[in-house]
Design an enzyme around this catalytic site. Structure first.
Site, PDB file in Angstrom:
ATOM      1  N   LYS A 151       0.858  -1.192   0.000  1.00 17.01           N
ATOM      2  CA  LYS A 151       0.000   0.000   0.000  1.00 17.01           C
ATOM      3  C   LYS A 151       0.885   1.229   0.000  1.00 17.01           C
ATOM      4  O   LYS A 151       2.017   1.189   0.492  1.00 17.01           O
ATOM      5  CB  LYS A 151      -0.894   0.016   1.252  1.00 17.01           C
ATOM      6  CG  LYS A 151      -2.106   0.886   1.106  1.00 17.01           C
ATOM      7  CD  LYS A 151      -3.170   0.209   0.264  1.00 17.01           C
ATOM      8  CE  LYS A 151      -4.440   1.006   0.189  1.00 17.01           C
ATOM      9  NZ  LYS A 151      -5.519   0.213  -0.416  1.00 17.01           N
TER      10      LYS A 151
HETATM   11  P1  NAD Z   1     -13.143   7.913  -2.776  1.00 15.16           P
HETATM   12  O1  NAD Z   1     -12.086   8.913  -2.493  1.00 15.16           O
HETATM   13  O2  NAD Z   1     -13.626   7.751  -4.169  1.00 15.16           O
HETATM   14  O3  NAD Z   1     -14.421   8.170  -1.841  1.00 15.16           O
HETATM   15  C1  NAD Z   1     -14.309   8.306  -0.460  1.00 15.16           C
HETATM   16  C2  NAD Z   1     -15.678   8.695   0.081  1.00 15.16           C
HETATM   17  O4  NAD Z   1     -15.590   8.803   1.511  1.00 15.16           O
HETATM   18  C3  NAD Z   1     -16.173  10.055  -0.429  1.00 15.16           C
HETATM   19  O5  NAD Z   1     -17.541   9.976  -0.710  1.00 15.16           O
HETATM   20  C4  NAD Z   1     -15.927  10.964   0.757  1.00 15.16           C
HETATM   21  O6  NAD Z   1     -16.778  12.091   0.783  1.00 15.16           O
HETATM   22  C5  NAD Z   1     -16.230  10.007   1.896  1.00 15.16           C
HETATM   23  N1  NAD Z   1     -15.727  10.488   3.177  1.00 15.16           N
HETATM   24  C6  NAD Z   1     -14.516  11.017   3.445  1.00 15.16           C
HETATM   25  N2  NAD Z   1     -14.472  11.433   4.721  1.00 15.16           N
HETATM   26  C7  NAD Z   1     -15.669  11.140   5.273  1.00 15.16           C
HETATM   27  C8  NAD Z   1     -16.239  11.321   6.555  1.00 15.16           C
HETATM   28  N3  NAD Z   1     -15.554  11.916   7.530  1.00 15.16           N
HETATM   29  N4  NAD Z   1     -17.510  10.882   6.764  1.00 15.16           N
HETATM   30  C9  NAD Z   1     -18.224  10.311   5.776  1.00 15.16           C
HETATM   31  N5  NAD Z   1     -17.730  10.113   4.530  1.00 15.16           N
HETATM   32  C10 NAD Z   1     -16.475  10.525   4.279  1.00 15.16           C
HETATM   33  O7  NAD Z   1     -12.561   6.533  -2.196  1.00 15.16           O
HETATM   34  P2  NAD Z   1     -12.991   5.061  -2.594  1.00 15.16           P
HETATM   35  O8  NAD Z   1     -12.068   4.583  -3.650  1.00 15.16           O
HETATM   36  O9  NAD Z   1     -14.449   5.006  -2.789  1.00 15.16           O
HETATM   37  O10 NAD Z   1     -12.580   4.275  -1.262  1.00 15.16           O
HETATM   38  C11 NAD Z   1     -13.459   4.161  -0.156  1.00 15.16           C
HETATM   39  C12 NAD Z   1     -12.972   3.038   0.749  1.00 15.16           C
HETATM   40  O11 NAD Z   1     -12.925   1.830  -0.002  1.00 15.16           O
HETATM   41  C13 NAD Z   1     -11.569   3.217   1.315  1.00 15.16           C
HETATM   42  O12 NAD Z   1     -11.530   2.638   2.598  1.00 15.16           O
HETATM   43  C14 NAD Z   1     -10.698   2.421   0.368  1.00 15.16           C
HETATM   44  O13 NAD Z   1      -9.506   1.986   0.973  1.00 15.16           O
HETATM   45  C15 NAD Z   1     -11.626   1.261   0.078  1.00 15.16           C
HETATM   46  N6  NAD Z   1     -11.310   0.551  -1.163  1.00 15.16           N
HETATM   47  C16 NAD Z   1     -11.354   1.185  -2.384  1.00 15.16           C
HETATM   48  C17 NAD Z   1     -11.081   0.461  -3.535  1.00 15.16           C
HETATM   49  C18 NAD Z   1     -11.165   1.072  -4.915  1.00 15.16           C
HETATM   50  O14 NAD Z   1     -11.081   0.335  -5.911  1.00 15.16           O
HETATM   51  N7  NAD Z   1     -11.364   2.367  -5.051  1.00 15.16           N
HETATM   52  C19 NAD Z   1     -10.738  -0.902  -3.448  1.00 15.16           C
HETATM   53  C20 NAD Z   1     -10.716  -1.516  -2.192  1.00 15.16           C
HETATM   54  C21 NAD Z   1     -11.006  -0.769  -1.069  1.00 15.16           C
END
Ligand code: NAD
Length: 422
Positions: A114
């Site tokens: 990561k």
């Molecule tokens: P992103 O940046 O696209 O979205 C993040 C979301 O979280 C946004 O809607 C943001 O407004 C919200 N957020 C941030 N702070 C917040 C708070 N204090 N309260 C409520 N909401 C809040 O990120 P993503 O890619 O959607 O990732 C989200 C999660 O999924 C993370 O934990 C990431 O590690 C995990 N993840 C993502 C992927 C991927 O392919 N993108 C894969 C595996 C895991």
């Protein structure tokens, strides 16, 4: 004994300690030898870098970045790159080890890694983000590569960020699309990667509903996070007939007990970059979002949001960990006590890395995958892993998280022993 710790002590564990705690629990269940425990818990490499960037206003600022490689026994390290103010060495270490267990659980030929840069991406211009990304690639150039370590998108990074990574790395090593996944389709990205994690969430929710006496067509769903994962999960679950009754993000939270019109909400979000002022819903205090009565609660934003206190009062029949580590160890213990099943992160959000694997093979072979094949193989891979988790849960009489870790740890430990004995 980890299970004897108090709830407050469990909640106080750092992100990396929490993953170790889950590791220890599964290691007990499969009776993992001590030598394997010592070796598999620690990352193989941690790199911390300083990134001096000239801002648009002419001033210089130094950002801190990290790349942690947890394990490479079963293939090159694989894991996302996150831009967020809370990024720390401990958090990146935790996320790297989660990637090892995730890739092993879904049986991909990868290890785990990561990366993260502590920054406030909303305050950076696109030019500044580009300079920061390129500086990071130059700083970690020695340890990444198509057969070493392959980054991908995570919070606040996207296909554009991946294109910069590919370009910067290729400028030193020659054309190297396989150094990074989650690239734009026009730059050897694979169709179906953008929504793969959200699609994986939908596939697993659909598969799990019958096991927990839920009907997806009538299920009520609450989602925290409306970014890549949350919004795609909302869209696809809505298409399955589930009723998304509330969503929240960093800008606020909204609810409609009759179900939000998700296609209209997505249009609203595209225009306003906020959930607020959406005509088809009432606004809600963000702190109340996780406590709304529902069938399925999907945290899809930050880690650590369901601690023991929230777990005591939340009113969901199933918790689906779309984010990484959204439930603290204390929250996990409370939910197990309340017999509320948790679909664990290393299974639920594996869709992204599965389709990243397809993209990597596409780049290595220069042969393009079709989107139907991507969707089909994604489903097959996830359902197979889910069945394995259910089997392990039955066999060891344990919860789904411990079962998932047990399958994954056994796979990595077995491979490590084969390599060391050969
Ligand atoms: P992103 O940046 O696209 O979205 C993040 C979301 O979280 C946004 O809607 C943001 O407004 C919200 N957020 C941030 N702070 C917040 C708070 N204090 N309260 C409520 N909401 C809040 O990120 P993503 O890619 O959607 O990732 C989200 C999660 O999924 C993370 O934990 C990431 O590690 C995990 N993840 C993502 C992927 C991927 O392919 N993108 C894969 C595996 C895991």
């Amino acid at each position: 004994m980890p299970n004897k710790r108090s709830l407050s002590a469990l909640d106080a564990l750092t992100a990396a300690q929490t993953v170790e705690y889950y590791f220890d629990r599964a290691a007990e269940v499969i009776d993992l030898p001590d030598a394997d425990r010592i070796i598999l818990k620690r990352p193989i490499r941690e790199l911390s870098v300083e990134l001096p960037i000239k801002l648009d206003n002419g001033q210089w600022r130094v950002y801190h970045g990290y790349r942690v490689q947890h394990d490479n026994t079963r293939g090159p390290c694989k894991g996302g790159l996150r831009f967020h103010p809370s990024v720390s060495e401990d958090e990146v270490r935790a996320l790297a080890s989660l990637m090892t267990w995730k890739t092993a659980l879904v049986d991909l030929p990868f290890g785990g890694a990561k990366g993260g840069i502590a920054c406030e991406p909303q305050r950076l211009s696109d030019d500044e983000k580009q300079r920061l990304t390129r500086a990071f690639v130059r700083a970690i150039d020695d340890i990444i590569g198509p057969q070493r370590d392959i980054p991908a998108p995570d919070m606040n990074t996207n296909a554009q960020t991946m294109a910069w990574i590919m370009d910067e790395y290729s400028s030193r090593h020659g054309y190297s699309p396989a150094v990074v996944t989650g690239k734009p389709i026009g730059l050897m990205g694979v169709e179906g990667r953008e929504d793969a994690t959200g699609r994986g969430v939908q596939i697993l929710v659909e598969a799990a509903c019958p096991h927990f006496d839920l009907d997806i067509k009538n299920a009520t769903v609450v989602i925290q996070g409306f970014g890549n994962v949350g919004s795609n999960a909302a869209r696809l679950l809505h298409q399955c007939g589930a009723k998304i009754i509330a969503v929240g993000d960093a800008t606020g939270a909204i609810e409609n007990e009759d179900g939000l019109n998700i296609p209209t909400l997505l249009e609203h979000y595209k225009t306003h970059r906020s959930l607020k002022k959406f005509a088809g819903a009432g606004e809600l205090d963000s702190r109340e979002l996780l406590k709304i009565p529902c069938d399925i609660l999907i945290p899809a934003a930050l880690g650590g949001v369901i601690d023991a206190d929230i777990a005591e009062v939340l009113q969901a029949k199933m918790v689906v960990e779309a984010a990484n580590s959204p439930v603290t160890a204390g929250g996990d213990k409370v939910l197990r006590g309340r017999k509320i099943p948790i679909l664990p992160d290393i299974l639920v959000n594996a869709g992204g890395v599965i389709v990243s694997y397809f993209e990597w093979t596409q780049n290595l072979t220069a042969f393009r995958w079709k989107v139907d094949a991507v969707h089909h193989e994604l489903r097959e891979t996830l359902i197979h892993a889910y069945d394995e988790v259910l089997r392990a849960s039955d066999e060891h009489k344990t919860d789904l998280r411990t079962a998932a870790y047990a399958v994954a740890i056994d796979r990595v430990a077995t491979a490590k022993r084969m390599r060391w004995l050969s």
